[in-house]
Design a protein around this motif. Structure first.
Motif, PDB file in Angstrom:
ATOM      1  N   GLU A   6      11.746  49.364  -3.685  1.00 51.06           N
ATOM      2  CA  GLU A   6      11.878  48.464  -4.821  1.00 51.06           C
ATOM      3  C   GLU A   6      10.852  48.791  -5.901  1.00 51.06           C
ATOM      4  O   GLU A   6       9.774  49.316  -5.621  1.00 51.06           O
ATOM      5  CB  GLU A   6      11.683  46.999  -4.404  1.00 51.06           C
ATOM      6  CG  GLU A   6      12.624  46.499  -3.326  1.00 51.06           C
ATOM      7  CD  GLU A   6      12.017  46.576  -1.952  1.00 51.06           C
ATOM      8  OE1 GLU A   6      12.434  45.805  -1.069  1.00 51.06           O
ATOM      9  OE2 GLU A   6      11.102  47.416  -1.750  1.00 51.06           O
ATOM     10  N   SER A   7      11.190  48.432  -7.129  1.00 48.13           N
ATOM     11  CA  SER A   7      10.263  48.547  -8.249  1.00 48.13           C
ATOM     12  C   SER A   7      10.655  47.519  -9.303  1.00 48.13           C
ATOM     13  O   SER A   7      11.734  46.934  -9.238  1.00 48.13           O
ATOM     14  CB  SER A   7      10.292  49.957  -8.837  1.00 48.13           C
ATOM     15  OG  SER A   7      11.589  50.252  -9.336  1.00 48.13           O
ATOM     16  N   GLY A   8       9.757  47.321 -10.270  1.00 45.46           N
ATOM     17  CA  GLY A   8      10.071  46.457 -11.397  1.00 45.46           C
ATOM     18  C   GLY A   8       9.445  45.086 -11.364  1.00 45.46           C
ATOM     19  O   GLY A   8       9.599  44.307 -12.316  1.00 45.46           O
ATOM     20  N   GLY A   9       8.737  44.763 -10.297  1.00 41.69           N
ATOM     21  CA  GLY A   9       8.083  43.465 -10.247  1.00 41.69           C
ATOM     22  C   GLY A   9       6.903  43.407 -11.203  1.00 41.69           C
ATOM     23  O   GLY A   9       6.517  44.407 -11.813  1.00 41.69           O
ATOM     24  N   GLY A  10       6.334  42.217 -11.351  1.00 41.06           N
ATOM     25  CA  GLY A  10       5.183  42.061 -12.238  1.00 41.06           C
ATOM     26  C   GLY A  10       4.916  40.615 -12.558  1.00 41.06           C
ATOM     27  O   GLY A  10       5.456  39.708 -11.922  1.00 41.06           O
ATOM     28  N   LEU A  11       4.070  40.417 -13.561  1.00 39.08           N
ATOM     29  CA  LEU A  11       3.685  39.082 -14.021  1.00 39.08           C
ATOM     30  C   LEU A  11       4.390  38.789 -15.332  1.00 39.08           C
ATOM     31  O   LEU A  11       4.350  39.603 -16.270  1.00 39.08           O
ATOM     32  CB  LEU A  11       2.167  39.019 -14.206  1.00 39.08           C
ATOM     33  CG  LEU A  11       1.597  37.756 -14.845  1.00 39.08           C
ATOM     34  CD1 LEU A  11       1.851  36.548 -13.958  1.00 39.08           C
ATOM     35  CD2 LEU A  11       0.089  37.931 -15.098  1.00 39.08           C
ATOM     36  N   VAL A  12       5.019  37.635 -15.407  1.00 40.85           N
ATOM     37  CA  VAL A  12       5.758  37.254 -16.609  1.00 40.85           C
ATOM     38  C   VAL A  12       5.597  35.755 -16.835  1.00 40.85           C
ATOM     39  O   VAL A  12       5.395  34.996 -15.872  1.00 40.85           O
ATOM     40  CB  VAL A  12       7.246  37.653 -16.475  1.00 40.85           C
ATOM     41  CG1 VAL A  12       7.917  36.875 -15.349  1.00 40.85           C
ATOM     42  CG2 VAL A  12       7.995  37.486 -17.789  1.00 40.85           C
ATOM     43  N   GLN A  13       5.679  35.337 -18.085  1.00 41.92           N
ATOM     44  CA  GLN A  13       5.613  33.909 -18.390  1.00 41.92           C
ATOM     45  C   GLN A  13       6.952  33.240 -18.113  1.00 41.92           C
ATOM     46  O   GLN A  13       8.008  33.892 -18.155  1.00 41.92           O
ATOM     47  CB  GLN A  13       5.224  33.706 -19.853  1.00 41.92           C
ATOM     48  CG  GLN A  13       3.771  34.042 -20.149  1.00 41.92           C
ATOM     49  CD  GLN A  13       3.373  33.644 -21.562  1.00 41.92           C
ATOM     50  OE1 GLN A  13       4.201  33.621 -22.470  1.00 41.92           O
ATOM     51  NE2 GLN A  13       2.096  33.327 -21.749  1.00 41.92           N
ATOM     52  N   ALA A  14       6.909  31.950 -17.852  1.00 40.66           N
ATOM     53  CA  ALA A  14       8.136  31.188 -17.642  1.00 40.66           C
ATOM     54  C   ALA A  14       9.070  31.376 -18.846  1.00 40.66           C
ATOM     55  O   ALA A  14       8.625  31.369 -19.996  1.00 40.66           O
ATOM     56  CB  ALA A  14       7.808  29.717 -17.449  1.00 40.66           C
ATOM     57  N   GLY A  15      10.355  31.568 -18.538  1.00 35.81           N
ATOM     58  CA  GLY A  15      11.343  31.822 -19.573  1.00 35.81           C
ATOM     59  C   GLY A  15      11.575  33.289 -19.836  1.00 35.81           C
ATOM     60  O   GLY A  15      12.528  33.651 -20.544  1.00 35.81           O
ATOM     61  N   GLY A  16      10.717  34.132 -19.293  1.00 37.86           N
ATOM     62  CA  GLY A  16      10.839  35.564 -19.503  1.00 37.86           C
ATOM     63  C   GLY A  16      11.824  36.217 -18.550  1.00 37.86           C
ATOM     64  O   GLY A  16      12.508  35.547 -17.773  1.00 37.86           O
ATOM     65  N   SER A  17      11.880  37.552 -18.615  1.00 38.03           N
ATOM     66  CA  SER A  17      12.842  38.322 -17.826  1.00 38.03           C
ATOM     67  C   SER A  17      12.151  39.485 -17.134  1.00 38.03           C
ATOM     68  O   SER A  17      11.134  40.007 -17.617  1.00 38.03           O
ATOM     69  CB  SER A  17      13.948  38.873 -18.728  1.00 38.03           C
ATOM     70  OG  SER A  17      14.680  37.832 -19.338  1.00 38.03           O
ATOM     71  N   LEU A  18      12.732  39.870 -16.019  1.00 34.65           N
ATOM     72  CA  LEU A  18      12.341  41.087 -15.312  1.00 34.65           C
ATOM     73  C   LEU A  18      13.596  41.732 -14.744  1.00 34.65           C
ATOM     74  O   LEU A  18      14.579  41.030 -14.446  1.00 34.65           O
ATOM     75  CB  LEU A  18      11.375  40.784 -14.160  1.00 34.65           C
ATOM     76  CG  LEU A  18       9.909  40.489 -14.484  1.00 34.65           C
ATOM     77  CD1 LEU A  18       9.172  40.066 -13.222  1.00 34.65           C
ATOM     78  CD2 LEU A  18       9.233  41.697 -15.113  1.00 34.65           C
ATOM     79  N   ARG A  19      13.540  43.048 -14.583  1.00 33.73           N
ATOM     80  CA  ARG A  19      14.650  43.770 -13.965  1.00 33.73           C
ATOM     81  C   ARG A  19      14.119  44.534 -12.760  1.00 33.73           C
ATOM     82  O   ARG A  19      13.309  45.452 -12.914  1.00 33.73           O
ATOM     83  CB  ARG A  19      15.280  44.737 -14.961  1.00 33.73           C
ATOM     84  CG  ARG A  19      16.457  45.545 -14.427  1.00 33.73           C
ATOM     85  CD  ARG A  19      17.040  46.395 -15.540  1.00 33.73           C
ATOM     86  NE  ARG A  19      18.005  47.380 -15.108  1.00 33.73           N
ATOM     87  CZ  ARG A  19      19.305  47.147 -14.961  1.00 33.73           C
ATOM     88  NH1 ARG A  19      19.788  45.943 -15.190  1.00 33.73           N
ATOM     89  NH2 ARG A  19      20.121  48.114 -14.598  1.00 33.73           N
ATOM     90  N   LEU A  20      14.536  44.122 -11.579  1.00 33.57           N
ATOM     91  CA  LEU A  20      14.137  44.810 -10.357  1.00 33.57           C
ATOM     92  C   LEU A  20      15.130  45.921 -10.051  1.00 33.57           C
ATOM     93  O   LEU A  20      16.332  45.782 -10.299  1.00 33.57           O
ATOM     94  CB  LEU A  20      14.092  43.829  -9.185  1.00 33.57           C
ATOM     95  CG  LEU A  20      13.195  42.604  -9.339  1.00 33.57           C
ATOM     96  CD1 LEU A  20      13.188  41.808  -8.031  1.00 33.57           C
ATOM     97  CD2 LEU A  20      11.795  42.986  -9.747  1.00 33.57           C
ATOM     98  N   SER A  21      14.610  47.004  -9.500  1.00 38.04           N
ATOM     99  CA  SER A  21      15.450  48.116  -9.076  1.00 38.04           C
ATOM    100  C   SER A  21      15.164  48.444  -7.621  1.00 38.04           C
ATOM    101  O   SER A  21      14.046  48.246  -7.141  1.00 38.04           O
ATOM    102  CB  SER A  21      15.192  49.351  -9.942  1.00 38.04           C
ATOM    103  OG  SER A  21      15.558  49.100 -11.287  1.00 38.04           O
ATOM    104  N   CYS A  22      16.187  48.938  -6.955  1.00 37.96           N
ATOM    105  CA  CYS A  22      16.053  49.356  -5.561  1.00 37.96           C
ATOM    106  C   CYS A  22      16.708  50.728  -5.447  1.00 37.96           C
ATOM    107  O   CYS A  22      17.920  50.860  -5.643  1.00 37.96           O
ATOM    108  CB  CYS A  22      16.739  48.356  -4.651  1.00 37.96           C
ATOM    109  SG  CYS A  22      16.813  48.833  -2.909  1.00 37.96           S
ATOM    110  N   ALA A  23      15.894  51.727  -5.141  1.00 41.37           N
ATOM    111  CA  ALA A  23      16.392  53.083  -4.962  1.00 41.37           C
ATOM    112  C   ALA A  23      16.646  53.306  -3.475  1.00 41.37           C
ATOM    113  O   ALA A  23      15.761  53.089  -2.645  1.00 41.37           O
ATOM    114  CB  ALA A  23      15.381  54.087  -5.483  1.00 41.37           C
ATOM    115  N   ALA A  24      17.852  53.733  -3.164  1.00 42.24           N
ATOM    116  CA  ALA A  24      18.241  53.918  -1.767  1.00 42.24           C
ATOM    117  C   ALA A  24      18.478  55.393  -1.468  1.00 42.24           C
ATOM    118  O   ALA A  24      19.012  56.132  -2.307  1.00 42.24           O
ATOM    119  CB  ALA A  24      19.506  53.124  -1.468  1.00 42.24           C
ATOM    120  N   SER A  25      18.089  55.792  -0.296  1.00 41.68           N
ATOM    121  CA  SER A  25      18.400  57.134   0.177  1.00 41.68           C
ATOM    122  C   SER A  25      19.171  57.003   1.479  1.00 41.68           C
ATOM    123  O   SER A  25      19.038  56.019   2.192  1.00 41.68           O
ATOM    124  CB  SER A  25      17.129  57.944   0.394  1.00 41.68           C
ATOM    125  OG  SER A  25      16.320  57.343   1.386  1.00 41.68           O
TER     126      SER A  25
END
Length: 124
Positions: A6-25
């Motif tokens: 997984e990648s794409g996590g982080g710190l964001v303020q309420a109301g914001g957006s994030l996009r998580l990705s999962c690379a599979a092999s």
């Protein structure tokens, strides 16, 4: 065997957006149901969203329906979780999971492979 990162996590303020990705092999990605789960400190791991092997069917937890969108790209063997209108209650480690069998399920134990997780923190 399927490895998930997984990648794409982080710190964001309420109301914001994030996009998580999962690379599979692994060769079985295109026949696997994929899911996202999350676990907050002191709480059990809970279902967030899942998508079937073709990408034609999705299912969401009530708490995220309308705010999160799961998608997959079988050619790139990736799964994404677009998270909008984030709330402090979404703070948790988010995990990608793969299920060998067909059919969407919300049950943790029915997923066979797990990533290491990515932290999502939403500040108020």
């Amino acid at each position: 065997q399927v490895q998930l990162v997984e990648s794409g996590g982080g710190l964001v303020q309420a109301g914001g957006s994030l996009r998580l990705s999962c690379a599979a092999s692994g060769r079985t990605f295109s026949t696997s149901t994929m899911g996202w789960f999350r676990q907050a400190p002191g709480k059990a791991r809970e279902f967030v969203a899942a998508i079937d092997e073709s990408g034609g069917r999705t299912y969401y937890a009530d708490s995220v329906r309308g705010r999160f969108t799961i998608s997959r790209d079988n050619a790139k063997t990736t799964v994404h979780l677009q998270m909008n209108s984030l709330e402090p209650e979404d703070t948790a480690v988010h995990y990608c999971a793969a299920r060998r069998g067909p059919g969407i399920t919300t049950v943790v134990d029915r997923y066979d492979y797990w990533g290491q997780g990515t932290q999502v923190t939403v500040s108020s």
